[in-house]
Design a protein around this motif. Structure first.
Motif, PDB file in Angstrom:
ATOM      1  N   LEU A 123      28.556  30.478  56.010  1.00 28.93           N
ATOM      2  CA  LEU A 123      28.005  30.566  54.656  1.00 28.93           C
ATOM      3  C   LEU A 123      27.975  32.009  54.176  1.00 28.93           C
ATOM      4  N   LEU A 124      27.596  32.920  55.051  1.00 32.55           N
ATOM      5  CA  LEU A 124      27.579  34.335  54.678  1.00 32.55           C
ATOM      6  C   LEU A 124      28.990  34.838  54.423  1.00 32.55           C
ATOM      7  N   PHE A 125      29.953  34.396  55.223  1.00 34.52           N
ATOM      8  CA  PHE A 125      31.343  34.782  54.976  1.00 34.52           C
ATOM      9  C   PHE A 125      31.805  34.284  53.611  1.00 34.52           C
ATOM     10  N   LEU A 126      31.430  33.043  53.262  1.00 29.54           N
ATOM     11  CA  LEU A 126      31.732  32.513  51.928  1.00 29.54           C
ATOM     12  C   LEU A 126      31.217  33.459  50.843  1.00 29.54           C
ATOM     13  N   CYS A 127      30.033  34.006  51.036  1.00 32.46           N
ATOM     14  CA  CYS A 127      29.431  34.887  50.033  1.00 32.46           C
ATOM     15  C   CYS A 127      30.119  36.249  49.953  1.00 32.46           C
ATOM     16  N   LEU A 128      30.995  36.553  50.907  1.00 29.45           N
ATOM     17  CA  LEU A 128      31.621  37.872  50.949  1.00 29.45           C
ATOM     18  C   LEU A 128      33.051  37.881  50.423  1.00 29.45           C
ATOM     19  N   VAL A 129      33.680  36.719  50.238  1.00 31.04           N
ATOM     20  CA  VAL A 129      35.073  36.689  49.811  1.00 31.04           C
ATOM     21  C   VAL A 129      35.159  36.933  48.302  1.00 31.04           C
ATOM     22  N   PRO A 130      36.313  37.352  47.795  1.00 30.76           N
ATOM     23  CA  PRO A 130      36.447  37.654  46.362  1.00 30.76           C
ATOM     24  C   PRO A 130      36.436  36.407  45.493  1.00 30.76           C
ATOM     25  N   SER A 131      36.393  36.643  44.199  1.00 33.01           N
ATOM     26  CA  SER A 131      36.432  35.547  43.230  1.00 33.01           C
ATOM     27  C   SER A 131      37.841  34.966  43.150  1.00 33.01           C
ATOM     28  N   THR A 132      37.917  33.739  42.686  1.00 36.84           N
ATOM     29  CA  THR A 132      39.211  33.089  42.510  1.00 36.84           C
ATOM     30  C   THR A 132      39.839  33.502  41.185  1.00 36.84           C
ATOM     31  N   ILE A 133      41.145  33.320  41.058  1.00 30.66           N
ATOM     32  CA  ILE A 133      41.854  33.686  39.833  1.00 30.66           C
ATOM     33  C   ILE A 133      42.211  32.445  39.022  1.00 30.66           C
ATOM     34  N   GLN A 134      42.939  31.495  39.648  1.00 31.42           N
ATOM     35  CA  GLN A 134      43.505  30.384  38.887  1.00 31.42           C
ATOM     36  C   GLN A 134      42.444  29.531  38.201  1.00 31.42           C
ATOM     37  N   SER A 135      41.457  29.044  38.968  1.00 28.15           N
ATOM     38  CA  SER A 135      40.483  28.146  38.364  1.00 28.15           C
ATOM     39  C   SER A 135      39.569  28.886  37.393  1.00 28.15           C
ATOM     40  N   SER A 136      39.289  30.168  37.648  1.00 31.64           N
ATOM     41  CA  SER A 136      38.472  30.935  36.707  1.00 31.64           C
ATOM     42  C   SER A 136      39.167  31.047  35.355  1.00 31.64           C
ATOM     43  N   ILE A 137      40.478  31.312  35.391  1.00 38.65           N
ATOM     44  CA  ILE A 137      41.238  31.416  34.146  1.00 38.65           C
ATOM     45  C   ILE A 137      41.301  30.063  33.440  1.00 38.65           C
ATOM     46  N   ALA A 138      41.579  28.999  34.210  1.00 35.63           N
ATOM     47  CA  ALA A 138      41.703  27.674  33.604  1.00 35.63           C
ATOM     48  C   ALA A 138      40.400  27.228  32.957  1.00 35.63           C
ATOM     49  N   PHE A 139      39.284  27.413  33.643  1.00 37.03           N
ATOM     50  CA  PHE A 139      38.001  26.977  33.093  1.00 37.03           C
ATOM     51  C   PHE A 139      37.572  27.855  31.924  1.00 37.03           C
ATOM     52  N   THR A 140      37.855  29.148  31.990  1.00 37.35           N
ATOM     53  CA  THR A 140      37.528  30.034  30.865  1.00 37.35           C
ATOM     54  C   THR A 140      38.318  29.629  29.624  1.00 37.35           C
ATOM     55  N   SER A 141      39.587  29.275  29.808  1.00 37.58           N
ATOM     56  CA  SER A 141      40.403  28.814  28.681  1.00 37.58           C
ATOM     57  C   SER A 141      39.871  27.513  28.114  1.00 37.58           C
ATOM     58  N   LEU A 142      39.540  26.556  28.987  1.00 40.75           N
ATOM     59  CA  LEU A 142      39.017  25.271  28.546  1.00 40.75           C
ATOM     60  C   LEU A 142      37.704  25.436  27.796  1.00 40.75           C
ATOM     61  N   ALA A 143      36.898  26.407  28.212  1.00 43.23           N
ATOM     62  CA  ALA A 143      35.602  26.653  27.571  1.00 43.23           C
ATOM     63  C   ALA A 143      35.707  27.542  26.341  1.00 43.23           C
ATOM     64  N   ARG A 144      36.923  27.966  25.972  1.00 38.31           N
ATOM     65  CA  ARG A 144      37.176  28.834  24.818  1.00 38.31           C
ATOM     66  C   ARG A 144      36.502  30.200  24.985  1.00 38.31           C
ATOM     67  N   GLY A 145      36.656  30.742  26.215  1.00 35.62           N
ATOM     68  CA  GLY A 145      36.122  32.060  26.491  1.00 35.62           C
ATOM     69  C   GLY A 145      37.196  33.127  26.426  1.00 35.62           C
ATOM     70  N   ASN A 146      36.902  34.306  26.950  1.00 33.46           N
ATOM     71  CA  ASN A 146      37.802  35.452  26.931  1.00 33.46           C
ATOM     72  C   ASN A 146      38.760  35.333  28.120  1.00 33.46           C
ATOM     73  N   VAL A 147      39.927  34.736  27.869  1.00 35.23           N
ATOM     74  CA  VAL A 147      40.879  34.467  28.944  1.00 35.23           C
ATOM     75  C   VAL A 147      41.445  35.766  29.505  1.00 35.23           C
ATOM     76  N   ALA A 148      41.765  36.733  28.637  1.00 37.71           N
ATOM     77  CA  ALA A 148      42.309  38.008  29.113  1.00 37.71           C
ATOM     78  C   ALA A 148      41.338  38.697  30.071  1.00 37.71           C
ATOM     79  N   ALA A 149      40.057  38.648  29.744  1.00 35.94           N
ATOM     80  CA  ALA A 149      39.057  39.252  30.623  1.00 35.94           C
ATOM     81  C   ALA A 149      38.981  38.509  31.954  1.00 35.94           C
ATOM     82  N   ALA A 150      39.119  37.175  31.916  1.00 37.29           N
ATOM     83  CA  ALA A 150      39.086  36.387  33.150  1.00 37.29           C
ATOM     84  C   ALA A 150      40.276  36.731  34.044  1.00 37.29           C
TER      85      ALA A 150
END
Length: 363
Positions: A123-150
């Motif tokens: 669980l602690l290792f999970l908390c240490l890995v970086p953020s994801t790219i693909q799903s963050s971009i996809a969900f930000t786009s679907l939510a009408r957020g700032n895709v370039a920033a994502a």
């Protein structure tokens, strides 16, 4: 037509799916099914002896290829240009590499009554890995957020994670996980960082080819990770580590991770609002700051923990599917609340004569 009939007819309009349709569209990721199938294969037919050696060598080569492709596909220019929104990126990095690790350290209080020491380490290792790219971009786009920033925030997190994650693991897990050693840092450099840098150098020559064959290369990515999972879980089965995990402990782990995800979604949402970010930036912060990368975490676990990686990656695999399901529902809710989406619904309501009886804004 009566009020109820008009309301139901309006709900059937395109862009306003009924509640059953919403739940039907929640993604049950086929890739997670493939991962679970790989774990089952490792449990039934683990690699032993010379086969285990061959699988280990193949998985290391696959990881090197994976990060070579990552480096070749990531546009350095786009990442540098995106750094101008430095407040947003610092907020995402603080959530990923400060708030998450603090939560993981606080979860140490759950040992041994809720989590075993091994599951807490995962669980602690999970908390240490970086953020994801693909799903963050996809969900930000679907939510009408700032895709370039994502795009920039996810990319920056992944690049910095190649350095920060191993260092944080050494600092926070070095004395609690028998599989970690200083040599693991050299393994990360050899398997992950050097291929990534080589990919960046080769980008001008192979970038166009990778763009044209993105779908095929996506299969290479996923196949490489499946091989890493098989190698890690095979080693765990051979060593007998799975006898240490009971169904009750697994259910407890799922509950703890649900609380973790809810906490990070709340902190990123309210924190971004408190810091004065606009709506589109807040959406990017929520989706980039609350997610963890399975694609980056699994190879890192194999490089850092070796034969001890099987339990280290289990919490990450569970969290990945959880964040996909919750993220899909949340992104659709954000998208329906976007000003332009509300405007379209109000336009339909006015044409139907419903705007006074059923006000939509602020609902």
């Amino acid at each position: 037509m009566g009020r109820a009939g008009c309301t139901l007819d309006l709900m059937r309009r395109p862009g306003l799916p009924s509640p059953p349709a919403l739940f039907a569209r929640v993604p049950l990721d086929p890739y997670i099914a493939a991962l679970l199938g790989t774990v089952l294969l490792a449990a039934l037919l683990p690699a032993r002896g010379q086969a285990a050696t061959a699988v280990s060598v193949a998985s290391k080569a696959a990881v090197a290829l994976l990060f070579l492709l990552y480096g070749a596909r990531l546009s350095t220019r786009e990442t540098v240009d995106g750094l101008r929104n430095w407040r947003l990126h610092l907020t995402v990095l603080a959530a990923t590499f400060v708030l998450f690790p603090l939560w993981g350290l606080a979860a140490r209080a759950l040992v041994p009554h809720v989590l075993t020491p091994e599951l807490h380490a995962g669980l602690l290792f999970l908390c240490l890995v970086p953020s994801t790219i693909q799903s963050s971009i996809a969900f930000t786009s679907l939510a009408r957020g700032n895709v370039a920033a994502a795009v920039c925030a996810g990319s920056l997190s992944s690049v910095l994670g190649l350095l920060l994650t191993p260092l944080l693991v050494a600092l926070l897990l070095g004395h609690t996980t028998g599989g970690f050693s200083p040599r693991s840092l050299l393994s990360v450099v050899a398997q992950l960082l050097l291929p990534f840098l080589a990919g960046q150098l080769l980008r001008r020559r192979v970038g166009g080819f990778l763009t044209r064959h993105r779908r095929v290369l996506g299969r290479v990515d996923r196949g490489s990770i499946l091989l890493v999972v098989y190698a890690a879980f095979s080693a765990g089965v051979v060593r007998g580590v799975w006898h240490q995990v009971t169904p009750v402990r697994l259910l407890a782990l799922v509950g703890v991770e649900a609380v973790l995800l809810a906490t990070m979604l709340t902190l990123t949402s309210r924190g971004a609002r408190w810091l004065g970010f606009g709506r589109e930036d807040r959406i990017a912060i929520v989706f980039c700051g609350s997610k963890k990368s399975l694609a980056a975490g699994l190879p890192m676990a194999g490089a850092l923990f070796g034969a001890h990686a099987s339990l280290a990656v289990l919490p990450l695999m569970l969290f990945h599917q959880m964040q996909l399901v919750v993220g899909a529902v949340l992104a659709k809710r954000y998208g329906r609340r976007a000003p332009e989406a509300v405007g379209r619904v109000e336009g339909v309501a006015r044409r139907r004569g419903l705007s006074e009886r059923f006000p939509l804004r602020g609902a």
